[in-house]
Design a protein around this motif. Structure first.
Motif, PDB file in Angstrom:
ATOM      1  N   TYR A   1       9.270   3.708 -32.948  1.00 18.63           N
ATOM      2  CA  TYR A   1      10.522   4.083 -33.627  1.00 18.63           C
ATOM      3  C   TYR A   1      10.912   2.992 -34.630  1.00 18.63           C
ATOM      4  N   THR A   2      11.288   3.397 -35.842  1.00 15.67           N
ATOM      5  CA  THR A   2      11.741   2.446 -36.854  1.00 15.67           C
ATOM      6  C   THR A   2      13.263   2.456 -36.925  1.00 15.67           C
ATOM      7  N   ASP A   3      13.856   1.308 -36.669  1.00 19.29           N
ATOM      8  CA  ASP A   3      15.313   1.194 -36.719  1.00 19.29           C
ATOM      9  C   ASP A   3      15.748   0.889 -38.151  1.00 19.29           C
ATOM     10  N   ARG A   4      16.041   1.941 -38.898  1.00 18.29           N
ATOM     11  CA  ARG A   4      16.405   1.774 -40.303  1.00 18.29           C
ATOM     12  C   ARG A   4      17.878   1.398 -40.486  1.00 18.29           C
ATOM     13  N   SER A   5      18.601   1.252 -39.391  1.00 17.26           N
ATOM     14  CA  SER A   5      20.008   0.855 -39.507  1.00 17.26           C
ATOM     15  C   SER A   5      20.147  -0.629 -39.835  1.00 17.26           C
ATOM     16  N   LYS A   6      19.087  -1.402 -39.608  1.00 17.32           N
ATOM     17  CA  LYS A   6      19.154  -2.848 -39.853  1.00 17.32           C
ATOM     18  C   LYS A   6      17.861  -3.330 -40.526  1.00 17.32           C
ATOM     19  N   GLN A   7      17.960  -3.750 -41.774  1.00 20.25           N
ATOM     20  CA  GLN A   7      16.804  -4.341 -42.459  1.00 20.25           C
ATOM     21  C   GLN A   7      16.542  -5.739 -41.906  1.00 20.25           C
ATOM     22  N   ILE A   8      15.268  -6.078 -41.792  1.00 21.12           N
ATOM     23  CA  ILE A   8      14.947  -7.434 -41.340  1.00 21.12           C
ATOM     24  C   ILE A   8      14.467  -8.313 -42.499  1.00 21.12           C
ATOM     25  N   GLY A   9      14.242  -7.694 -43.648  1.00 25.27           N
ATOM     26  CA  GLY A   9      13.818  -8.475 -44.811  1.00 25.27           C
ATOM     27  C   GLY A   9      13.700  -7.605 -46.045  1.00 25.27           C
ATOM     28  N   ARG A  10      13.713  -8.250 -47.214  1.00 24.80           N
ATOM     29  CA  ARG A  10      13.559  -7.528 -48.478  1.00 24.80           C
ATOM     30  C   ARG A  10      13.130  -8.508 -49.559  1.00 24.80           C
ATOM     31  N   CYS A  11      12.446  -8.002 -50.550  1.00 24.31           N
ATOM     32  CA  CYS A  11      12.073  -8.828 -51.696  1.00 24.31           C
ATOM     33  C   CYS A  11      12.060  -7.941 -52.930  1.00 24.31           C
ATOM     34  N   THR A  12      12.328  -8.539 -54.068  1.00 23.36           N
ATOM     35  CA  THR A  12      12.456  -7.782 -55.311  1.00 23.36           C
ATOM     36  C   THR A  12      11.375  -8.204 -56.319  1.00 23.36           C
ATOM     37  N   ILE A  13      10.783  -7.211 -56.942  1.00 27.85           N
ATOM     38  CA  ILE A  13       9.747  -7.462 -57.957  1.00 27.85           C
ATOM     39  C   ILE A  13      10.403  -8.038 -59.218  1.00 27.85           C
ATOM     40  N   THR A  14       9.901  -9.145 -59.648  1.00 25.48           N
ATOM     41  CA  THR A  14      10.511  -9.818 -60.817  1.00 25.48           C
ATOM     42  C   THR A  14       9.721  -9.629 -62.109  1.00 25.48           C
ATOM     43  N   THR A  15       8.477  -9.162 -61.970  1.00 27.94           N
ATOM     44  CA  THR A  15       7.666  -8.921 -63.168  1.00 27.94           C
ATOM     45  C   THR A  15       7.013  -7.548 -63.069  1.00 27.94           C
ATOM     46  N   ARG A  16       6.748  -6.952 -64.206  1.00 25.13           N
ATOM     47  CA  ARG A  16       6.138  -5.621 -64.220  1.00 25.13           C
ATOM     48  C   ARG A  16       4.772  -5.660 -63.549  1.00 25.13           C
ATOM     49  N   GLY A  17       4.554  -4.710 -62.637  1.00 21.02           N
ATOM     50  CA  GLY A  17       3.277  -4.635 -61.933  1.00 21.02           C
ATOM     51  C   GLY A  17       3.107  -5.724 -60.883  1.00 21.02           C
ATOM     52  N   GLY A  18       4.182  -6.399 -60.561  1.00 17.52           N
ATOM     53  CA  GLY A  18       4.099  -7.493 -59.596  1.00 17.52           C
ATOM     54  C   GLY A  18       4.136  -7.022 -58.139  1.00 17.52           C
ATOM     55  N   ARG A  19       3.899  -7.947 -57.286  1.00 15.34           N
ATOM     56  CA  ARG A  19       3.953  -7.699 -55.839  1.00 15.34           C
ATOM     57  C   ARG A  19       4.891  -8.726 -55.204  1.00 15.34           C
ATOM     58  N   CYS A  20       5.374  -8.397 -54.016  1.00 13.68           N
ATOM     59  CA  CYS A  20       6.146  -9.389 -53.260  1.00 13.68           C
ATOM     60  C   CYS A  20       5.849  -9.225 -51.777  1.00 13.68           C
ATOM     61  N   THR A  21       6.053 -10.293 -51.040  1.00 10.97           N
ATOM     62  CA  THR A  21       5.719 -10.307 -49.607  1.00 10.97           C
ATOM     63  C   THR A  21       6.934 -10.654 -48.761  1.00 10.97           C
ATOM     64  N   ILE A  22       7.112  -9.880 -47.701  1.00  8.47           N
ATOM     65  CA  ILE A  22       8.127 -10.201 -46.688  1.00  8.47           C
ATOM     66  C   ILE A  22       7.395 -10.948 -45.594  1.00  8.47           C
ATOM     67  N   SER A  23       7.733 -12.194 -45.388  1.00  2.00           N
ATOM     68  CA  SER A  23       6.984 -13.064 -44.484  1.00  2.00           C
ATOM     69  C   SER A  23       7.287 -12.791 -43.008  1.00  2.00           C
ATOM     70  N   ARG A  24       6.429 -13.263 -42.160  1.00  2.00           N
ATOM     71  CA  ARG A  24       6.648 -13.180 -40.720  1.00  2.00           C
ATOM     72  C   ARG A  24       7.779 -14.135 -40.325  1.00  2.00           C
ATOM     73  N   GLY A  25       8.275 -13.980 -39.092  1.00  2.69           N
ATOM     74  CA  GLY A  25       9.349 -14.850 -38.621  1.00  2.69           C
ATOM     75  C   GLY A  25      10.738 -14.274 -38.835  1.00  2.69           C
ATOM     76  N   LYS A  26      10.807 -13.053 -39.353  1.00  7.49           N
ATOM     77  CA  LYS A  26      12.112 -12.417 -39.523  1.00  7.49           C
ATOM     78  C   LYS A  26      12.680 -12.033 -38.156  1.00  7.49           C
ATOM     79  N   THR A  27      14.001 -11.901 -38.093  1.00  5.88           N
ATOM     80  CA  THR A  27      14.666 -11.595 -36.817  1.00  5.88           C
ATOM     81  C   THR A  27      15.117 -10.149 -36.754  1.00  5.88           C
ATOM     82  N   ALA A  28      14.716  -9.468 -35.684  1.00  6.29           N
ATOM     83  CA  ALA A  28      15.151  -8.091 -35.444  1.00  6.29           C
ATOM     84  C   ALA A  28      16.167  -8.093 -34.300  1.00  6.29           C
ATOM     85  N   THR A  29      16.973  -7.037 -34.244  1.00 11.05           N
ATOM     86  CA  THR A  29      18.029  -6.947 -33.222  1.00 11.05           C
ATOM     87  C   THR A  29      17.664  -5.936 -32.152  1.00 11.05           C
TER      88      THR A  29
END
Length: 190
Positions: free
Chosen positions: A72-100
């Motif tokens: 089950y995915t708990d979409r009520s609480k995000q544990i991380g996010r990142c925003t693309i800053t360049t066209r065609g770019g990628r971003c990574t949400i690192s490990r170590g985030k805290t879930a509830t």
């Protein structure tokens, strides 16, 4: 000093109680005094034991429990996010985030008791061990992550025990718990 009525000769006075092996019992008033009513419990062919009233003890049990989703995915609480800053770019949400870890309660039952009944920890936080990287996306897009884990439903029911009897109370509404799996996350744009 007045003597006790003869009917008390073969009865237990006031707080007497027939033993568990009795086949029949009759509770009847045998004497009315100015300050108290004396009651005798008469046994039909069974041993009589003296007892004293016990204080009612109420406990709360978790009943009708079931795991309704393993991934089950708990979409009520995000544990991380990142925003693309360049066209065609990628971003990574690192490990170590805290879930509830969420656990609903009712009738005053403790979070710890519910967790123990369902078989997991009662701690609020879970450290996630997974990372996720976005695909190539347009500038300004946001990549998000949510915890994934087991979801349960259950009810809480009060039960009162007194004088050897158990009285079951009305059950609560459906309650829910979410136990994040540290090794599972869901990532996406929404």
């Amino acid at each position: 000093m007045r003597s006790a009525p003869r009917a008390l000769t073969a009865a237990v006075v006031a707080l007497g109680m027939v033993g568990a092996g009795a086949s029949a019992a009759l509770a009847a008033p045998v004497h009315e005094g100015p300050s108290a009513r004396v009651v005798a419990v008469v046994s039909a062919g069974a041993p009589v034991h003296t007892w004293f009233p016990t204080i009612p003890v109420t406990t709360k049990s978790v009943v009708n429990k079931k795991r309704i989703a393993k991934y089950y995915t708990d979409r009520s609480k995000q544990i991380g996010r990142c925003t693309i800053t360049t066209r065609g770019g990628r971003c990574t949400i690192s490990r170590g985030k805290t879930a509830t870890r969420t656990i609903e309660t009712s009738f005053g039952v403790s979070r710890k008791s519910v967790a123990a009944s369902l078989g997991f920890s009662s701690s609020t936080s879970v450290t996630m061990q997974q990372a996720c990287t976005s695909p190539s996306m347009k500038k300004g897009k946001t990549w998000k992550a949510w915890a994934q884990g087991s979801r349960y439903h259950y009810k809480v029911q009060p039960k009162t025990r007194v004088a050897g009897f158990t009285i079951s109370g009305k059950k609560s509404k459906w309650l829910y718990a979410f136990d994040p799996n540290p090794n599972d996350i869901t990532c996406g744009l929404k």
